[in-house]
Design a protein around this motif. Structure first.
Motif, mmCIF file in Angstrom:
data_model
loop_
_atom_site.group_PDB
_atom_site.id
_atom_site.type_symbol
_atom_site.label_atom_id
_atom_site.label_comp_id
_atom_site.label_asym_id
_atom_site.label_seq_id
_atom_site.Cartn_x
_atom_site.Cartn_y
_atom_site.Cartn_z
ATOM 1 N N ARG A 1 41.545 35.324 65.388
ATOM 2 C CA ARG A 1 40.523 34.466 65.993
ATOM 3 C C ARG A 1 40.930 34.056 67.402
ATOM 4 N NH1 ARG A 1 37.742 29.131 64.305
ATOM 5 N NH2 ARG A 1 37.721 28.103 66.315
ATOM 6 N N THR B 1 34.764 44.016 62.757
ATOM 7 C CA THR B 1 35.874 43.720 61.854
ATOM 8 C C THR B 1 36.596 45.017 61.468
ATOM 9 O OG1 THR B 1 34.356 43.698 59.976
ATOM 10 C CG2 THR B 1 34.938 41.573 60.916
ATOM 11 N N GLY C 1 37.898 39.351 58.900
ATOM 12 C CA GLY C 1 36.597 38.725 58.700
ATOM 13 C C GLY C 1 36.669 37.215 58.636
ATOM 14 N N LYS C 2 37.731 36.702 58.046
ATOM 15 C CA LYS C 2 37.871 35.244 57.947
ATOM 16 C C LYS C 2 37.959 34.607 59.337
ATOM 17 C CE LYS C 2 40.447 31.755 55.386
ATOM 18 N NZ LYS C 2 41.528 31.510 54.428
ATOM 19 N N ASN D 1 34.508 35.173 61.158
ATOM 20 C CA ASN D 1 33.458 34.318 60.602
ATOM 21 C C ASN D 1 33.581 32.872 61.048
ATOM 22 O OD1 ASN D 1 32.014 36.339 59.311
ATOM 23 N ND2 ASN D 1 33.232 36.179 57.438
ATOM 24 N N GLN D 2 34.788 32.409 61.310
ATOM 25 C CA GLN D 2 34.945 31.063 61.858
ATOM 26 C C GLN D 2 34.288 30.976 63.232
ATOM 27 O OE1 GLN D 2 39.133 30.099 61.856
ATOM 28 N NE2 GLN D 2 39.038 29.310 59.758
ATOM 29 N N VAL E 1 31.812 32.817 64.252
ATOM 30 C CA VAL E 1 30.365 32.886 64.012
ATOM 31 C C VAL E 1 29.868 31.506 63.584
ATOM 32 C CG1 VAL E 1 28.563 33.870 62.533
ATOM 33 C CG2 VAL E 1 30.345 35.347 63.472
ATOM 34 N N ASP E 2 30.585 30.864 62.655
ATOM 35 C CA ASP E 2 30.195 29.537 62.168
ATOM 36 C C ASP E 2 30.151 28.499 63.290
ATOM 37 O OD1 ASP E 2 30.033 30.590 59.617
ATOM 38 O OD2 ASP E 2 31.973 29.778 58.958
ATOM 39 N N LYS F 1 25.790 37.387 64.950
ATOM 40 C CA LYS F 1 25.612 38.710 64.359
ATOM 41 C C LYS F 1 24.192 39.209 64.566
ATOM 42 C CE LYS F 1 28.973 37.907 60.681
ATOM 43 N NZ LYS F 1 29.227 37.842 59.243
#
Length: 126
Positions: free
Chosen positions: A19, A40, A55-56, A59-60, A62-63, A69
């Motif tokens: 990240r 990813t 991905g973890k 995705n943070q 993205v959140d 996406k």
């Protein structure tokens, strides 16, 4: 992706390091707003790590609205992502470095002027 280091250290979880590397690319302008980010799959192959780990971290982002996406196309850097990251990093910088510095300076009896001169001297010696 050759601008990213390939190895990780044990100081923090790998997904956080992934990240942070994506964040660094955005902050440094290596990934511009609106530009497609590495997938990813690309990241997991490049780093030779599990795609779930990658991905973890992704995705943070993205959140938090740093990446978004597009279904079937990939992930892209959101508008305002660089500014958001810079703002967050500055807050973290103050909490992790400036505040402890000021606390220690006070313990040592260092005045604001002395501290300012020390910072100027250090910055000038680079």
């Amino acid at each position: 992706m050759s601008v990213l280091p390939q190895s990780f250290d044990d100081s923090k979880p790998i997904y956080i390091q992934v990240r942070e590397r994506l964040e660094d690319m955005i902050v440094k302008g290596q990934l511009e707003e609106g530009e497609q980010a590495p997938s990813t799959t690309q990241l997991s192959k490049f780093y030779k790590i599990n795609h779930i780990t990658v991905g973890k971290g992704v995705n943070q982002l993205v959140d938090e609205g740093v990446l978004f996406k597009k279904r079937g196309i990939g992930m892209f850097v959101s508008d305002g992502a660089k500014e958001k990251l810079l703002e967050n990093r500055k807050k973290t910088f103050v909490a992790e470095y400036i505040h402890p510095l000021l606390v220690e300076a006070e313990k040592l009896g260092i005045t604001k002027e002395e501290l300012s001169n020390m910072l100027k001297q250090e910055k000038g010696s680079e």
